[in-house]
Design a protein around this motif. Structure first.
Motif, PDB file in Angstrom:
ATOM      1  N   VAL A  39       4.291   8.284   2.567  1.00 21.09           N
ATOM      2  CA  VAL A  39       2.962   8.340   3.171  1.00 21.09           C
ATOM      3  C   VAL A  39       2.389   9.758   3.154  1.00 21.09           C
ATOM      4  O   VAL A  39       1.225   9.962   2.823  1.00 21.09           O
ATOM      5  CB  VAL A  39       3.050   7.798   4.613  1.00 21.09           C
ATOM      6  CG1 VAL A  39       1.778   8.092   5.368  1.00 21.09           C
ATOM      7  CG2 VAL A  39       3.323   6.308   4.590  1.00 21.09           C
ATOM      8  N   LEU A  40       3.212  10.731   3.507  1.00 22.70           N
ATOM      9  CA  LEU A  40       2.691  12.096   3.646  1.00 22.70           C
ATOM     10  C   LEU A  40       2.775  12.884   2.338  1.00 22.70           C
ATOM     11  O   LEU A  40       1.868  13.609   1.985  1.00 22.70           O
ATOM     12  CB  LEU A  40       3.464  12.850   4.740  1.00 22.70           C
ATOM     13  CG  LEU A  40       3.430  12.206   6.123  1.00 22.70           C
ATOM     14  CD1 LEU A  40       4.336  12.965   7.077  1.00 22.70           C
ATOM     15  CD2 LEU A  40       1.996  12.186   6.656  1.00 22.70           C
ATOM     16  N   THR A  79      -0.977   5.340   4.956  1.00 27.40           N
ATOM     17  CA  THR A  79      -1.354   6.403   5.893  1.00 27.40           C
ATOM     18  C   THR A  79      -0.339   6.407   7.033  1.00 27.40           C
ATOM     19  O   THR A  79       0.348   5.398   7.249  1.00 27.40           O
ATOM     20  CB  THR A  79      -2.752   6.147   6.484  1.00 27.40           C
ATOM     21  OG1 THR A  79      -2.689   4.927   7.235  1.00 27.40           O
ATOM     22  CG2 THR A  79      -3.805   6.033   5.400  1.00 27.40           C
ATOM     23  N   HIS A 122       3.626  11.482  -0.729  1.00 28.17           N
ATOM     24  CA  HIS A 122       3.403  10.620  -1.902  1.00 28.17           C
ATOM     25  C   HIS A 122       4.528  10.758  -2.909  1.00 28.17           C
ATOM     26  O   HIS A 122       4.307  10.972  -4.095  1.00 28.17           O
ATOM     27  CB  HIS A 122       2.043  10.924  -2.542  1.00 28.17           C
ATOM     28  CG  HIS A 122       0.922  10.643  -1.613  1.00 28.17           C
ATOM     29  ND1 HIS A 122       0.383   9.389  -1.439  1.00 28.17           N
ATOM     30  CD2 HIS A 122       0.269  11.454  -0.757  1.00 28.17           C
ATOM     31  CE1 HIS A 122      -0.553   9.436  -0.518  1.00 28.17           C
ATOM     32  NE2 HIS A 122      -0.654  10.679  -0.089  1.00 28.17           N
ATOM     33  N   ASN A 156      -0.782   4.504  -1.298  1.00 29.55           N
ATOM     34  CA  ASN A 156      -2.022   4.466  -0.532  1.00 29.55           C
ATOM     35  C   ASN A 156      -1.780   4.332   0.964  1.00 29.55           C
ATOM     36  O   ASN A 156      -2.675   3.929   1.705  1.00 29.55           O
ATOM     37  CB  ASN A 156      -2.898   3.294  -1.003  1.00 29.55           C
ATOM     38  CG  ASN A 156      -3.204   3.392  -2.484  1.00 29.55           C
ATOM     39  OD1 ASN A 156      -3.368   4.489  -3.003  1.00 29.55           O
ATOM     40  ND2 ASN A 156      -3.261   2.261  -3.168  1.00 29.55           N
ATOM     41  N   ASP A 215       0.830  -1.205   0.000  1.00 34.83           N
ATOM     42  CA  ASP A 215       0.000   0.000   0.000  1.00 34.83           C
ATOM     43  C   ASP A 215       0.860   1.247   0.000  1.00 34.83           C
ATOM     44  O   ASP A 215       0.620   2.188  -0.747  1.00 34.83           O
ATOM     45  CB  ASP A 215      -0.890   0.020   1.255  1.00 34.83           C
ATOM     46  CG  ASP A 215      -2.245  -0.633   0.987  1.00 34.83           C
ATOM     47  OD1 ASP A 215      -2.509  -0.949  -0.188  1.00 34.83           O
ATOM     48  OD2 ASP A 215      -3.015  -0.817   1.948  1.00 34.83           O
ATOM     49  N   ASP A 268      -0.288   3.472   9.291  1.00 33.10           N
ATOM     50  CA  ASP A 268       0.323   2.238   8.787  1.00 33.10           C
ATOM     51  C   ASP A 268       1.721   2.031   9.345  1.00 33.10           C
ATOM     52  O   ASP A 268       2.141   0.903   9.599  1.00 33.10           O
ATOM     53  CB  ASP A 268       0.412   2.285   7.256  1.00 33.10           C
ATOM     54  CG  ASP A 268      -0.940   2.059   6.607  1.00 33.10           C
ATOM     55  OD1 ASP A 268      -1.842   1.562   7.309  1.00 33.10           O
ATOM     56  OD2 ASP A 268      -1.076   2.385   5.423  1.00 33.10           O
TER      57      ASP A 268
END
Lengths: 321, 616
Positions: B545-546, B500, B548, B498, B493, B503
């Motif tokens: 995550v933040l 977060t 991308h 995708n 992910d 995660d």
């Protein structure tokens, strides 16, 4: 972010893209069904204008063109398509076939001219012929292989099963039938046949006095064993750490794009089976690809295609088959 | 046959070879060499000799460790040292032979180093070569120098003198000697070898069995393969010494089926040993009886674990079981079994040949001797090396390995394969020994060392290792079977854009569960790559995550390529190599990438000499 998400949708076309230009809905739908069953991607255009619009939006490998359309003349559409993208394949289908129109179509670069009614077989052989011709056109740029859908599971051929008896006779001579010989016996069968057919598995179970389910358990536990036949050549891509760092993934993508195979699959012509291996231990010359028993070091995507194309050069030449 | 008889015969042959009146040409024919085209070089050598009507001997040798220069050839004229040539092509080979053998021009520009007593002008000696000089070769003492298919070569270089010395001692004395050397298991865990033998010796309820673990499954590790291909007898001698010490009459070598050449060499070696009386009812005319069988693995990583390996030898699914009982108490068919790694055995034979105190003179307080590493990845000189324990990572990567490829920043090094961890470049002052590697969350493992540069994404690296461990988990323990699966899902992910922030915490949490809840080493260490990347490269996880973004250009959905118009000189290399036709531009004018056609295969990025292709 937007660019990133866009990227998710951009995939190179794996299978040939075909546009059917036909104003009779029943005929169009029938052809679409035949083609999609073979794995092709098909679009429909009910008239000449919408066919040209479709070509504005994207490229197709093959145009199936009816000549009599409600708006523009089919011949005119072919002319414009060929002008824009000369390597598009064209097959003419018409209910009003005449010699002059056939000649004109061929002059414009159509590969085939079918008079209605025709059978599914006639139609498919025309489609395959046209796509093969395309392949020759593309071959100059790269040795593009057949982008036919790959198969995941091959069924054994009768010849394979006939050999089981001989191999088992050898095995009974060489081994005494103890449990610890199970894996060596299975390896022997696979060395001969490339896979372990069910009858061999059962005979080995009987010979070692082990339940067939346990033998099956062993076969499915170890990565090496296969229960289904494989292609004539086995291409193994190493996915070791060094190979990963140096681009093994790119090689797998290339094989998928060029040959339409994912790991574990066999090409439709039974030529290649693609496998991945955890590590070949030749990390210093990563990335490594093994074709049959020959280890190839320092590979990249285009070298891999070249090596695969060179395995059986005649097979990739459509004129030879 | 007695040892002195086989030794006399071997030395005679070696003397003849040393004093050969004709030139001698050695070719590295290990798997790496063959994969790089050594077979073509061999043909070229033979053809050239024929054309020049020259009498010269050719000889196959194993891997000398300079894999980045394969294919390699060493040429010796009578009375001179060997000259090693690398990066050969058939054409270059022909030129070298012609010029050196006919015109006496040693072709210094193509040479790598010389091996032997004297020196040749313009060519560095073995000791002066930056990759070779810093090494101490004990386990690899003969690799690349002898014909691995000829037992006499090994014997002539003091081979089997260690066994003879052991047979003159009592088994307990042999164990004491190995204990005194401080040798620890080279398979990964680093358990003291002498102690392990003592346990096996003490459980005298039955005859025991000795196993050589050559199931080198760690991706990124290839020293066992090189050793078996280049000097099988060094390993086999160690195995015989171990068998004598613990009282075993039967030995097994469990070797990966992926190593066909190593298996071929072993089969030949065992046959030669039988012929010399080194195996059988009276080894070297003593009362010691011993035989060895080869067992081919079938492609399961978990079989590198002792208990799983034994299950596999017995023809079962290779699943580990709980210890105790330890193999030393109840192993193969319930009998005491001792399992050592390939490299351990090669060290054992050297220890018995040269004495424990000699061996203990190398290394650190707690980690004695040397360790082989397979140096691979983004480093200039890849290959197989052997260094004393306690050497700094910096020295290995920069002095021996020559640093990263031109213009690239080295980011870290991964040691210990999927069970190990990623160590950042800031910690390259770390010494390599069992304890210090463990202190940063990595392990020595079997010795894989993969160097990573700015183009390697550490999140992708963690995902890669999890793909491996998840697929190789045997499925017995739930935390390993499902935990690795969940961890992989999360990492996929994140790599797809995708992920977060939650995660990242979940990953850390799951790592701990998998570590604590698994029976064998596979599960216990599977989270190491994730934990170490989280510890040292957390910013990369956050970028994914933040923001991308994947700045390394590995996670396809999180970057795209663009050509920097100021740097592009319009040479057209990228345009020609792009297989999707995504690049356009006129000659000598800046090119452009059409992102709708680009599949991000990276060929433009790799092939651009101007470094004009940027990852954005």
């Amino acid at each position: 972010m937007e660019q990133a998400q866009d990227a998710l949708h951009i995939q190179p076309p794996l299978w040939p893209q075909i546009l059917i230009m036909e104003d009779e809905m029943s005929v169009a739908k029938g052809l679409e069904l035949v083609l999609s069953e073979e794995g092709y991607t098909v679009d429909l255009a009910m008239n000449g204008r919408s066919a040209l619009d479709s070509f504005d939006r994207r490229d197709f490998d093959l145009l199936i063109a009816d000549l009599r359309l409600p708006d523009i003349d089919g011949m005119e559409v072919i002319k414009r398509v060929k002008h824009r993208r000369p390597d598009t394949g064209v097959i003419v289908i018409t209910g009003y076939s005449t010699v002059p129109s056939a000649v004109e179509a061929m002059k414009l670069g159509a590969t085939d001219y079918l008079s209605k009614p025709f059978t599914d077989d006639e139609f498919m052989s025309a489609v395959k012929g046209a796509l093969d011709e395309q392949k020759v056109l593309h071959a100059g740029a790269a040795q593009a292989a057949v982008a036919k859908p790959a198969v995941t599971v091959l069924e054994p051929l009768p010849e394979d099963l006939q050999q089981v008896h001989d191999i088992m006779a050898q095995i009974r001579q060489q081994f005494s039938g103890t449990r610890e010989e199970l894996i060596p016996m299975l390896q022997k069968v696979q060395n001969h046949l490339g896979f372990i057919p069910e009858p061999a598995l059962e005979e080995i179970a009987h010979f070692t006095r082990t339940p067939a389910a346990s033998v099956y358990g062993v076969v499915t536990f170890y990565e090496q064993f296969r229960l289904h036949p494989v292609g004539r050549h086995i291409v193994k891509v190493c996915r070791g750490t060094a190979c990963h760092v140096k681009g093994a993934e790119r090689i797998l993508n290339e094989i998928e794009t060029r040959f339409g195979m994912s790991p574990g699959q066999t090409s439709d012509d039974r030529m290649f089976t693609l496998e991945t291996v955890a590590c070949f231990g030749s990390c210093a010359i990563a990335p490594v690809v093994v074709v049959d028993d020959s280890v190839k070091g320092r590979m990249d995507p285009s070298k891999t295609s070249e090596v695969m194309a060179a395995v059986e050069p005649a097979d990739l030449d459509p004129n030879q088959s | 046959m007695s040892y002195s008889a086989i030794k006399a015969k071997a030395e005679k042959q070696w003397d003849w070879l040393e004093n050969l009146p004709q030139p001698l040409i050695q070719l590295g024919m290990g798997t790496c060499g063959r994969a790089s085209g050594a077979d073509d070089i061999m043909r070229s050598v033979q053809q050239t000799l024929k054309e020049l009507k020259l009498l010269a001997r050719t000889m196959e040798v194993g891997c000398i460790g300079m894999c980045y220069l394969e294919p390699l050839m060493a040429v010796r004229k009578p009375g001179r040292p060997f000259i090693v040539y690398g990066n050969l092509t058939p054409d270059k080979t022909q030129k070298i032979l012609k010029r050196y053998l006919m015109e006496d021009d040693p072709c210094a520009k193509w040479s790598v180093c010389s091996i032997g007593k004297d020196r040749i002008d313009g060519i560095p000696t073995f000791e002066e070569h930056p990759m070779l000089g810093a090494q101490v070769r004990i386990a690899l003492r003969n690799c690349g120098l002898i014909d691995p298919g000829n037992i006499d070569h090994y014997i002539a270089r003091r081979g089997y003198s260690g066994l003879q010395r052991a047979l003159d001692m009592s088994p307990a004395e042999v164990i004491e000697e190995v204990k005194a050397s401080g040798l620890r298991g080279r398979g990964g865990a680093g358990f003291p070898t002498g102690l392990k033998w003592e346990f096996a010796r003490n459980s005298l309820k039955d005859t025991s069995t000795i196993v050589c673990n050559a199931d080198e499954g760690d991706p990124g590790a290839f020293m066992d393969r090189a050793l078996l291909e280049g000097d099988p007898h060094a390993v086999l001698e160690g195995m015989l010494i171990g068998a004598y010490a613990i009282g075993a009459a039967q030995g097994f070598i469990y070797v990966r089926a992926e190593y066909p050449l190593a298996i071929e060499r072993l089969i030949k070696a065992l046959a030669d040993m039988h012929a010399c009386g080194l195996l059988g009812d009276a080894v070297l005319n003593s009362k010691f009886r011993f035989d060895i069988q080869i067992k081919e693995g079938a492609g399961a990583f978990v079989c590198g674990e002792e208990t799983a390996l034994m299950a596999s030898i017995m023809g079962r699914r290779g699943m580990p079981h709980a210890r105790p009982p330890f193999p030393a108490q109840s192993g193969l068919w319930g009998k005491p079994t001792n399992i050592n790694n390939v490299e351990t055995f090669s060290n054992v034979s050297a220890i018995l040949q040269n004495g424990a105190s000699w061996y203990a003179g190398f290394g650190t307080e707690k980690s004695k001797g040397t360790k082989t590493f397979s140096l691979a990845g983004k480093v200039q000189r890849t290959g197989l090396i052997e260094v004393p324990m306690g050497m700094e990572l910096r020295e290995i990567i920069y002095s021996i390995g020559g640093g990263g490829p031109k213009g690239k920043q080295i980011k870290g090094v991964q040691t210990g394969g999927p069970s190990g961890g990623c160590i950042p470049a800031e910690r390259f002052d770390l010494t390599v020994d069992y304890e210090s590697l463990a202190s940063v969350g990595s392990i020595m493992g079997s010795g894989g060392m993969v160097v990573m540069d700015q183009d390697t994404c550490m999140v992708d690296m963690a995902r890669y290792f999890l793909t491996f461990t998840q697929a190789e988990s045997c499925g017995k323990c739930l935390p390993c079977r499902l935990g690795t699966h969940q961890m992989l899902d999360i990492l996929e992910d994140i790599c797809a854009g995708n992920g977060t922030p939650a995660d990242i915490d979940l990953l850390a949490d799951l790592s701990e569960t998998v570590q604590k809840g698994s029976l064998c080493g596979l599960g216990q260490t599977a989270p190491n790559p994730v934990q170490t990347t989280l510890r040292y490269f957390k910013d990369e996880y956050e970028d994914h995550v933040l923001r991308h973004k994947c700045n390394a250009g590995a996670c396809k959905p999180l970057f795209h390529y663009e050509i920097n118009e100021e740097l592009c000189n319009g040479c057209g290399v990228c345009l020609r190599r792009c297989s999707t036709g995504a690049i356009s531009g006129k000659k000598k004018e800046p090119h452009r990438i059409d992102s709708t056609k680009c599949t991000k295969c990276g060929i433009c990025y790799q092939s651009c000499k101007q470094q004009a292709v940027a990852i954005l």
